[in-house]
Design an enzyme around this catalytic site. Structure first.
Site, short mmCIF file in Angstrom:
data_model
loop_
_atom_site.label_atom_id
_atom_site.label_comp_id
_atom_site.label_asym_id
_atom_site.label_seq_id
_atom_site.Cartn_x
_atom_site.Cartn_y
_atom_site.Cartn_z
N LYS A 180 -5.91 0.46 -8.11
CA LYS A 180 -6.95 0.10 -7.15
C LYS A 180 -7.81 1.32 -6.87
CE LYS A 180 -7.76 -1.67 -2.52
NZ LYS A 180 -7.17 -2.33 -1.35
N LYS A 234 -8.40 -3.38 -9.90
CA LYS A 234 -9.38 -3.74 -8.88
C LYS A 234 -10.32 -2.58 -8.61
CE LYS A 234 -9.40 -4.90 -4.04
NZ LYS A 234 -8.62 -4.93 -2.84
C1 PBG Z 1 -7.37 -3.85 1.83
C2 PBG Z 1 -7.99 -4.69 0.79
C3 PBG Z 1 -9.31 -4.54 0.37
C4 PBG Z 1 -9.56 -5.55 -0.55
C5 PBG Z 1 -8.39 -6.31 -0.68
N1 PBG Z 1 -7.42 -5.74 0.15
C6 PBG Z 1 -10.38 -3.60 0.82
C7 PBG Z 1 -10.10 -2.17 0.93
O1 PBG Z 1 -9.25 -1.60 0.25
O2 PBG Z 1 -10.79 -1.55 1.75
C8 PBG Z 1 -10.89 -5.75 -1.20
C9 PBG Z 1 -11.20 -7.10 -1.69
C10 PBG Z 1 -12.65 -7.35 -1.90
O3 PBG Z 1 -13.52 -6.47 -1.74
O4 PBG Z 1 -12.95 -8.50 -2.21
N2 PBG Z 1 -6.09 -3.48 1.73
#
Ligand code: PBG
Length: 310
Positions: A180, A234
């Site tokens: 991520k 991601k």
């Molecule tokens: C937070 C989380 C995020 C997303 C999924 N879980 C955002 C972040 O890390 O700030 C992002 C999903 C998206 O942007 O559609 N734990």
């Protein structure tokens, strides 16, 4: 006959935002076409997913500001919004739909970070893992099928796996957000869960540097060794090279999250007349499959399934 890649509704996971109330739909301005739904309406969305052949939905709560705190303890409340939504879906639909739940503290903290922070605002890894374990068990107790830790703390997969076994949930799967990235594509999501106004600083001390690819392989290897059943990359489209590397190097299913900013870009392009929405959606989703994804989390899941079902 010579087509190498197939795309079907069975490849899709539909992320849904939950909010308090009855019969509530709250449109999310930065995600045109996406709303937050109250629990009763989430149950209806789940029925829609079943009808469309979508096997799994992912839930994200918009926690009321007064229920947020420095330590995010609402995450551990067995009657929090998330757990009520899981129970309602499982009561209505049983195994007809999979429920994937996000493990991270950002929807519950008053500072919008994914974990516990010290006085200087730094996220504390080990203290956070201890809370995430309890959050995961809380979700599993409510009926979650797949636990998806998105927090990027070190060691949380092993700790959660062990706790699931010890708490009578040996069949609950873990889909790890293993690769991520600290991305500029998450903006609309933070609006959707109500943490964008709260977030101070950024998440670069625990999310990955977009410049790194070998590091992603190390993160994936660690999470698999700790017991992840599948892994996620991601954001999605800008990171298909990472998906392909994971696919080639490891033998667990790899998923990608076409995140909120990617959704918003497609919607903006369609609105500006720069491309046809349906065609853009199907082409991008096919690209994920071609790169090696077993499945894709996308806010366009219902639209795509409708198009694919003809
Ligand atoms: C937070 C989380 C995020 C997303 C999924 N879980 C955002 C972040 O890390 O700030 C992002 C999903 C998206 O942007 O559609 N734990």
């Amino acid at each position: 006959m010579v087509r190498e890649t197939m795309l079907s509704p069975a490849d899709l996971i539909w992320p849904l935002f939950v909010t308090e109330g009855e019969a509530v739909e709250e449109p999310i301005l930065s995600l045109p076409g996406v709303s937050r739904w109250s629990v009763d309406q989430i149950v209806v969305r789940a029925a829609e997913a079943i009808d469309l052949g979508i096997p799994c939905i992912a839930l994200f709560p918009n926690t009321q500001p007064e229920r947020r705190s420095e330590d995010g303890e609402e995450a551990l409340n067995p009657d929090n919004l998330m757990c009520r939504a899981i129970r309602a879906i499982k009561q209505a639909h049983g195994d007809a739909i999979g429920v994937l739940t996000d493990v991270a503290l950002d929807p519950y903290t008053s500072h919008g970070q994914d974990g516990l922070i010290d006085d200087a605002g730094y996220v504390l890894n080990d203290e956070t893992v201890a809370v995430l374990v309890d959050q995961a068990i809380n979700q599993a107790n409510a009926g979650a099928d797949i636990i998806a830790p998105s927090d990027m703390m070190d060691g949380r997969i092993g700790a959660i796996r062990k706790a699931l076994e010890m708490n009578g949930h040996p069949n609950v799967q873990i889909m790890s957000y293993a690769a991520k990235y600290a991305s500029a594509f998450y903006g609309p999501f933070r609006d959707a869960v109500g943490s964008s106004g709260l977030l101070k600083g950024n998440k670069k001390t625990y999310q990955m540097d977009p410049a790194n690819s070998d590091e992603a392989m190390r993160e994936v290897a660690m999470d698999i060794a700790e017991g992840a059943d599948s892994v996620m990359v991601k954001p999605g489209l800008p990171y298909l090279d990472i998906v392909r590397r994971v696919r080639d190097q490891f033998d667990v299913p790899v998923f990608a999250y076409q995140v909120s900013g990617e959704y918003a870009m497609i919607e903006a392009a369609a609105a500006a007349g720069a491309g046809d929405r349906d065609a853009l959606v199907l082409e991008t989703l096919m690209a994920f499959k071609r790169a090696g994804c077993s499945g894709i989390l996308t806010y366009h899941a219902a639209l795509a399934a409708r198009l694919l079902n003809g």
